[in-house]
Design a protein around this motif. Structure first.
Motif, short mmCIF file in Angstrom:
data_model
loop_
_atom_site.label_atom_id
_atom_site.label_comp_id
_atom_site.label_asym_id
_atom_site.label_seq_id
_atom_site.Cartn_x
_atom_site.Cartn_y
_atom_site.Cartn_z
N HIS A 111 0.82 -1.22 0.00
CA HIS A 111 0.00 0.00 0.00
C HIS A 111 0.85 1.27 0.00
N ASN A 112 2.04 1.20 0.59
CA ASN A 112 2.87 2.40 0.76
C ASN A 112 4.13 2.41 -0.09
N GLN A 113 4.33 1.38 -0.89
CA GLN A 113 5.58 1.26 -1.64
C GLN A 113 5.54 2.07 -2.94
N PRO A 114 6.70 2.59 -3.34
CA PRO A 114 6.75 3.26 -4.65
C PRO A 114 6.44 2.24 -5.75
N THR A 115 5.95 2.73 -6.86
CA THR A 115 5.53 1.86 -7.95
C THR A 115 6.27 2.19 -9.24
N LYS A 116 5.91 1.46 -10.28
CA LYS A 116 6.42 1.67 -11.63
C LYS A 116 5.38 1.08 -12.56
N LYS A 117 5.23 1.65 -13.74
CA LYS A 117 4.29 1.09 -14.72
C LYS A 117 4.70 -0.36 -15.00
N ALA A 118 3.70 -1.23 -15.13
CA ALA A 118 3.97 -2.67 -15.26
C ALA A 118 4.92 -2.99 -16.39
N VAL A 119 4.78 -2.33 -17.52
CA VAL A 119 5.64 -2.62 -18.67
C VAL A 119 7.10 -2.27 -18.38
N GLU A 120 7.32 -1.40 -17.41
CA GLU A 120 8.68 -1.03 -17.00
C GLU A 120 9.14 -1.81 -15.78
N LEU A 121 8.19 -2.40 -15.05
CA LEU A 121 8.50 -3.11 -13.82
C LEU A 121 9.12 -4.49 -14.07
N TYR A 122 8.50 -5.25 -14.95
CA TYR A 122 8.97 -6.61 -15.19
C TYR A 122 10.19 -6.62 -16.10
N ASN A 123 11.05 -7.63 -15.93
CA ASN A 123 12.25 -7.68 -16.75
C ASN A 123 12.60 -9.10 -17.21
N GLY A 124 11.62 -9.89 -17.52
CA GLY A 124 11.84 -11.23 -18.05
C GLY A 124 12.20 -11.19 -19.53
N VAL A 125 12.27 -12.34 -20.14
CA VAL A 125 12.72 -12.47 -21.52
C VAL A 125 11.88 -11.62 -22.49
N ASP A 150 12.27 -4.25 -24.99
CA ASP A 150 13.25 -3.17 -24.77
C ASP A 150 12.56 -1.80 -24.74
N PHE A 151 11.57 -1.71 -23.86
CA PHE A 151 10.68 -0.56 -23.78
C PHE A 151 11.41 0.78 -23.71
N ASN A 152 12.47 0.84 -22.93
CA ASN A 152 13.16 2.12 -22.72
C ASN A 152 13.83 2.67 -23.98
#
Length: 119
Positions: free
Chosen positions: A73-87, A93-95
């Motif tokens: 509830h209190n943790q910083p977040t990131k957009k899902a497409v930027e959060l995950y880093n699997g294959v 290579d979103f960035n």
């Protein structure tokens, strides 16, 4: 057209966006149900031994378990497409994408979270 993407087991731990709220999710009408699921998850974690949590998460290292038992509830977040880093995320290579491509992905990609459902 919508693109369906699954989550990956590994995540980028460098989250810097604000903690989530109702506006963080697609299908805002599901927010209360998501919170019920999150609260049930944390009730389970609070009442489960470290040994049982190791088995539950499939992790042997107790230090790794601590990453999973934080109050989200209190943790910083990131957009899902930027959060995950699997294959698949590495190949995306979103960035490296230009703004137009990123905007298209933000609008048209549905990523499934095991805890929150589609995000």
């Amino acid at each position: 057209m919508k693109i369906l993407f699954s989550p990956s087991e590994s995540k980028n731990e460098n989250c810097t966006d604000k903690p989530f709220d109702k506006d963080s999710f697609i299908f805002k009408e599901l927010f209360d149900y998501r919170m019920q699921a999150l609260n049930s998850f944390f009730d389970y974690i609070k009442n489960t031994s470290i040994e049982d949590l190791k088995e539950f998460f499939g992790i042997k290292d107790e230090k790794e378990i601590k990453k999973f038992i934080q109050n989200l509830h209190n943790q910083p977040t990131k957009k899902a497409v930027e959060l995950y880093n699997g294959v698949s995320y590495e190949y995306l290579d979103f960035n490296t994408l230009d703004k137009k491509a990123k905007d298209y992905i933000y609008k048209n990609t549905l990523i499934f979270s095991n805890l929150f459902g589609v995000v």
